[in-house]
Design a protein around this motif. Structure first.
Motif, mmCIF file in Angstrom:
data_model
loop_
_atom_site.group_PDB
_atom_site.id
_atom_site.type_symbol
_atom_site.label_atom_id
_atom_site.label_comp_id
_atom_site.label_asym_id
_atom_site.label_seq_id
_atom_site.Cartn_x
_atom_site.Cartn_y
_atom_site.Cartn_z
ATOM 1 N N CYS A 35 0.825 -1.218 0.000
ATOM 2 C CA CYS A 35 0.000 0.000 0.000
ATOM 3 C C CYS A 35 0.858 1.266 0.000
ATOM 4 O O CYS A 35 0.452 2.298 -0.530
ATOM 5 C CB CYS A 35 -0.948 -0.007 1.195
ATOM 6 S SG CYS A 35 -2.045 -1.450 1.213
ATOM 7 N N GLY A 36 2.050 1.176 0.560
ATOM 8 C CA GLY A 36 2.953 2.316 0.624
ATOM 9 C C GLY A 36 3.585 2.681 -0.709
ATOM 10 O O GLY A 36 4.239 3.707 -0.825
ATOM 11 N N GLN A 37 3.378 1.866 -1.728
ATOM 12 C CA GLN A 37 3.857 2.230 -3.062
ATOM 13 C C GLN A 37 3.087 3.433 -3.599
ATOM 14 O O GLN A 37 3.610 4.224 -4.371
ATOM 15 C CB GLN A 37 3.717 1.051 -4.028
ATOM 16 C CG GLN A 37 4.545 -0.144 -3.661
ATOM 17 C CD GLN A 37 6.029 0.164 -3.699
ATOM 18 O OE1 GLN A 37 6.516 0.799 -4.634
ATOM 19 N NE2 GLN A 37 6.747 -0.269 -2.692
ATOM 20 N N CYS A 38 1.833 3.559 -3.166
ATOM 21 C CA CYS A 38 0.984 4.660 -3.635
ATOM 22 C C CYS A 38 0.634 5.662 -2.535
ATOM 23 O O CYS A 38 0.298 6.804 -2.846
ATOM 24 C CB CYS A 38 -0.320 4.107 -4.211
ATOM 25 S SG CYS A 38 -0.070 3.069 -5.675
ATOM 26 N N HIS A 39 0.668 5.234 -1.277
ATOM 27 C CA HIS A 39 0.223 6.079 -0.163
ATOM 28 C C HIS A 39 1.338 6.326 0.846
ATOM 29 O O HIS A 39 2.176 5.456 1.077
ATOM 30 C CB HIS A 39 -0.923 5.390 0.605
ATOM 31 C CG HIS A 39 -2.123 5.103 -0.208
ATOM 32 N ND1 HIS A 39 -3.071 6.045 -0.504
ATOM 33 C CD2 HIS A 39 -2.558 3.947 -0.780
ATOM 34 C CE1 HIS A 39 -4.037 5.499 -1.211
ATOM 35 N NE2 HIS A 39 -3.748 4.223 -1.410
ATOM 36 N N ARG A 40 1.276 7.481 1.485
ATOM 37 C CA ARG A 40 2.068 7.732 2.693
ATOM 38 C C ARG A 40 1.224 7.225 3.856
ATOM 39 O O ARG A 40 0.072 7.625 3.991
ATOM 40 C CB ARG A 40 2.339 9.213 2.879
ATOM 41 C CG ARG A 40 3.355 9.769 1.922
ATOM 42 C CD ARG A 40 3.665 11.235 2.264
ATOM 43 N NE ARG A 40 4.732 11.706 1.436
ATOM 44 C CZ ARG A 40 6.029 11.598 1.749
ATOM 45 N NH1 ARG A 40 6.391 11.081 2.897
ATOM 46 N NH2 ARG A 40 6.949 12.033 0.926
ATOM 47 N N ALA A 47 6.400 3.350 3.417
ATOM 48 C CA ALA A 47 5.122 3.827 2.861
ATOM 49 C C ALA A 47 5.234 5.316 2.573
ATOM 50 O O ALA A 47 4.787 6.155 3.347
ATOM 51 C CB ALA A 47 3.982 3.525 3.827
ATOM 52 N N GLN A 48 5.852 5.630 1.430
ATOM 53 C CA GLN A 48 6.113 7.013 1.058
ATOM 54 C C GLN A 48 5.570 7.340 -0.324
ATOM 55 O O GLN A 48 6.037 8.263 -0.971
ATOM 56 C CB GLN A 48 7.627 7.281 1.099
ATOM 57 C CG GLN A 48 8.259 7.064 2.456
ATOM 58 C CD GLN A 48 7.695 8.010 3.504
ATOM 59 O OE1 GLN A 48 7.531 9.201 3.244
ATOM 60 N NE2 GLN A 48 7.392 7.488 4.672
ATOM 61 N N GLY A 49 4.568 6.581 -0.785
ATOM 62 C CA GLY A 49 4.012 6.789 -2.121
ATOM 63 C C GLY A 49 3.345 8.144 -2.264
ATOM 64 O O GLY A 49 2.889 8.737 -1.291
ATOM 65 N N GLU A 50 3.287 8.628 -3.486
ATOM 66 C CA GLU A 50 2.734 9.947 -3.779
ATOM 67 C C GLU A 50 1.563 9.906 -4.748
ATOM 68 O O GLU A 50 0.901 10.914 -4.952
ATOM 69 C CB GLU A 50 3.832 10.850 -4.366
ATOM 70 C CG GLU A 50 4.988 11.118 -3.434
ATOM 71 C CD GLU A 50 4.619 12.045 -2.277
ATOM 72 O OE1 GLU A 50 3.684 12.843 -2.409
ATOM 73 O OE2 GLU A 50 5.286 11.950 -1.233
ATOM 74 N N SER A 51 1.269 8.760 -5.369
ATOM 75 C CA SER A 51 0.194 8.750 -6.373
ATOM 76 C C SER A 51 -1.192 8.638 -5.753
ATOM 77 O O SER A 51 -2.174 9.044 -6.360
ATOM 78 C CB SER A 51 0.415 7.630 -7.392
ATOM 79 O OG SER A 51 0.408 6.376 -6.750
#
Length: 112
Positions: A35-40, A47-51
């Motif tokens: 889940c962290g691929q897309c969400h912080r 979990a530092q995703g930005e999309s």
């Protein structure tokens, strides 16, 4: 006896007012499912995703994905099958079970 009382008090502090589920297990599942691929996500390693939107304080939001009224039950359904509620969402269905979604919600509902 004192140790048992202390352990009970600490456990009670972990989820006051939160939905049922294994919060720690939910935190680990959020990482396992990527889940962290897309969400912080606070407290979830890498979990530092930005999309996708950041998930801090997601339990305080009015809607999920801008379309579904926010509640623990609705959040679990959104996690399991987001395109059921918004066919245009970028969030995929990842094969999360009911129990796994419940645990993820237990963590996310109180994520700060």
């Amino acid at each position: 006896m004192t140790l048992l009382l202390l352990a009970a008090m600490l456990a009670a502090c972990d989820a006051p007012g939160g939905p049922p589920g294994d919060r720690e297990g939910g935190r680990l599942l959020l990482r396992q499912f990527g889940c962290g691929q897309c969400h912080r996500i606070p407290g979830v390693a890498d979990a530092q995703g930005e999309s996708g939107p950041p998930l801090a304080r997601v339990g305080e939001r009015v809607y999920l994905g801008g379309v579904l009224p926010n509640s623990p039950a609705n959040m679990a359904q959104w996690i399991r099958d987001p395109r059921r509620f918004d066919p245009r969402t970028q969030m995929p269905a990842l094969g999360v079970t009911d129990g796994q979604a419940r645990d993820m919600v237990a963590y996310l509902w109180q994520a700060r």
